[in-house]
Motif scaffolding. Sequence first.
Motif, short mmCIF file in Angstrom:
data_model
loop_
_atom_site.label_atom_id
_atom_site.label_comp_id
_atom_site.label_asym_id
_atom_site.label_seq_id
_atom_site.Cartn_x
_atom_site.Cartn_y
_atom_site.Cartn_z
N MET A 104 -12.39 -10.83 -4.19
CA MET A 104 -13.26 -10.16 -5.16
C MET A 104 -13.60 -8.74 -4.73
N ASN A 105 -13.81 -7.93 -5.75
CA ASN A 105 -14.39 -6.60 -5.61
C ASN A 105 -15.60 -6.63 -6.55
N PRO A 106 -16.71 -7.24 -6.09
CA PRO A 106 -17.85 -7.45 -6.99
C PRO A 106 -18.56 -6.14 -7.32
N PRO A 107 -19.46 -6.20 -8.31
CA PRO A 107 -20.29 -5.00 -8.56
C PRO A 107 -20.97 -4.60 -7.24
N HIS A 129 -11.79 -19.33 2.48
CA HIS A 129 -11.47 -18.00 3.00
C HIS A 129 -11.93 -16.99 1.96
N ILE A 130 -12.74 -16.03 2.38
CA ILE A 130 -13.35 -15.10 1.44
C ILE A 130 -12.98 -13.67 1.83
N TYR A 131 -12.39 -12.96 0.86
CA TYR A 131 -12.05 -11.55 1.00
C TYR A 131 -12.84 -10.79 -0.05
N SER A 132 -13.60 -9.80 0.38
CA SER A 132 -14.50 -9.10 -0.53
C SER A 132 -14.61 -7.63 -0.14
N ILE A 133 -14.81 -6.80 -1.16
CA ILE A 133 -14.99 -5.36 -0.95
C ILE A 133 -16.44 -5.01 -1.27
N ARG A 149 -23.80 -17.44 7.03
CA ARG A 149 -23.13 -18.44 6.20
C ARG A 149 -21.63 -18.59 6.45
N MET A 150 -21.05 -17.63 7.15
CA MET A 150 -19.63 -17.72 7.45
C MET A 150 -19.31 -16.97 8.73
N ARG A 151 -18.15 -17.29 9.27
CA ARG A 151 -17.67 -16.60 10.47
C ARG A 151 -16.92 -15.36 10.02
N LEU A 152 -17.45 -14.19 10.35
CA LEU A 152 -16.80 -12.94 9.99
C LEU A 152 -15.60 -12.72 10.89
N ILE A 153 -14.44 -12.57 10.27
CA ILE A 153 -13.21 -12.40 11.01
C ILE A 153 -12.84 -10.92 11.12
N ARG A 154 -13.00 -10.21 10.00
CA ARG A 154 -12.58 -8.81 9.98
C ARG A 154 -13.45 -8.01 9.02
N GLN A 155 -13.74 -6.78 9.42
CA GLN A 155 -14.46 -5.83 8.58
C GLN A 155 -13.72 -4.50 8.73
N GLU A 156 -13.12 -4.05 7.66
CA GLU A 156 -12.26 -2.88 7.72
C GLU A 156 -12.75 -1.82 6.73
N ARG A 157 -12.87 -0.61 7.20
CA ARG A 157 -13.30 0.50 6.35
C ARG A 157 -12.14 0.93 5.45
N ILE A 158 -12.41 1.01 4.15
CA ILE A 158 -11.42 1.48 3.19
C ILE A 158 -12.11 2.45 2.23
N PHE A 159 -11.34 3.13 1.43
CA PHE A 159 -11.89 4.03 0.43
C PHE A 159 -11.35 3.61 -0.93
N ILE A 160 -12.25 3.20 -1.81
CA ILE A 160 -11.88 2.83 -3.18
C ILE A 160 -11.75 4.14 -3.96
N LYS A 161 -10.63 4.33 -4.61
CA LYS A 161 -10.41 5.54 -5.40
C LYS A 161 -10.73 5.22 -6.87
N GLU A 175 -13.72 9.04 -4.20
CA GLU A 175 -13.50 7.99 -3.23
C GLU A 175 -14.84 7.45 -2.76
N ILE A 176 -14.97 6.12 -2.80
CA ILE A 176 -16.19 5.46 -2.36
C ILE A 176 -15.91 4.76 -1.04
N GLU A 177 -16.62 5.16 -0.01
CA GLU A 177 -16.44 4.50 1.28
C GLU A 177 -16.92 3.06 1.17
N SER A 178 -16.05 2.15 1.53
CA SER A 178 -16.31 0.73 1.34
C SER A 178 -15.84 -0.05 2.56
N LEU A 179 -16.17 -1.34 2.56
CA LEU A 179 -15.69 -2.23 3.60
C LEU A 179 -14.98 -3.41 2.97
N LEU A 180 -13.83 -3.74 3.52
CA LEU A 180 -13.10 -4.96 3.17
C LEU A 180 -13.52 -5.99 4.21
N VAL A 181 -14.07 -7.08 3.74
CA VAL A 181 -14.60 -8.12 4.62
C VAL A 181 -13.78 -9.39 4.45
N TYR A 182 -13.44 -10.01 5.57
CA TYR A 182 -12.80 -11.32 5.53
C TYR A 182 -13.60 -12.26 6.40
#
Length: 186
Positions: A104-107, A129-133, A149-161, A175-182
């Motif tokens: 998901m890329n929620p509001p 398994h949850i992937y979210s921006i 509530r969950m074990r954070l595996i990865r948090q990666e900085r990305i830029f949503i265009k 570009e919005i500085e964001s994080l991709l979370v798994y």
Amino acid sequence: MLEKPASYNIDLEQYPTDANSASTLLTEAYMDGNILGKTVIDLGTGTGIFAIGSCYLGASHATGIDIDPAMIEISRRNAEPFPCAEFINSSISEVHGNYDTVIMNPPFGSVIKHDDMPFIIKALEIGTHIYSIHNIKSYGYIKEFYSERMRLIRQERIFIKVPRIYPHHTEAYHEIESLLVYGIKN
């Protein structure tokens, strides 16, 4: 190229997920072993980019959920070559079941504060398994909520265009500085 709507609804914080961000998320989920042969749900599917991408990468079934019926119709047209994709017009609160992977890329909660929380809560309810921006500005709160509530595996900085889609936008793209979370649900 996916069909896009003629207009977006700011009250729903509809922003398209750009191809680079979508491919990054989908590639990581695939490489983690959470797409191929898995059931995937895309919460707030918009044009269907994550559900369709999941089918392309071999998901056994991908479901896209969106409250906007116009977006569901666009998603269905976009997914015609992918019979494993199903799109349902529904609010997040009405979603039930169990899925291997939630994407998901929620509001971001920029228009309505904490508008992302129903998506996050639902993801934790129905997925493993949850992937979210997320907007990096709200990540302190989000990280604390996820960590309980969950074990954070990865948090990666990305830029949503984001293209200029609303009257208040002044640039062709922003570009919005964001994080991709798994994470994996406890």
